[in-house]
Design a protein around this motif. Sequence first.
Motif: not given
Length: 197
Positions: A35-46, A49-55, A87-93
């Motif tokens: 999953k890739f999600r925008p981070l609007p509070h950081l520099a443009p284009g940020s 990315l989180e990559q995980s096993y589905a389990i 600290r940021f694991w799960g931040a994608i959601e």
Amino acid sequence: MSSSLARLLQLLSGGFSNQSQAFDNPPIYAHILVKFRPLPHLAPGSLLLEQSYAISPGTPYRIRVLRAERRDGDLIIHNQALQDEQRFWGAIEDEERRRSIAETDLLPLEGCTYVVREVGEGFAGEVEPGCRCLVERKGSLAYLVSSFEIDSRGMRTIDRGHDPATHEQLWGSLAGPFEFERTDDYRAELPPAWLEA
């Protein structure tokens, strides 16, 4: 932002799964979520990315902040690790946790920038040449050879680790690319200012 950069950000801003491929070939392909999600509070284009096993989607095996930009006429994607990344694991959601990521948390990964080009209706990219993108995995150091293709239907990726001395492949895909289908769309989270030409 250039229109090609805006299109790249729109194609990346989503969730992807290789469920079909994994279920068809379970001994060869693990079921992976990207999953890739925008981070609007950081520099443009940020993008986060989180990559995980589905389990175990809550414990990503890769978490990065990518930043897409145009430099000297070329499209590139900077690859940045996160300090104390757990600290940021799960931040994608978790929007609050995403917003807590600060520029001071980002660690640029030397030699790991992707060089991207337009291909048909999508894009293809690969880690810059030079064998300098070093990653530690299973206790040994390897340089990363990585490439991706993305379009409106999905994404294909290949990641391989090679021995820095012998160039022998140590890990990664032997059977061809991972084939990801798009499962989520986060384009609406891109700030309009990032998309303006």
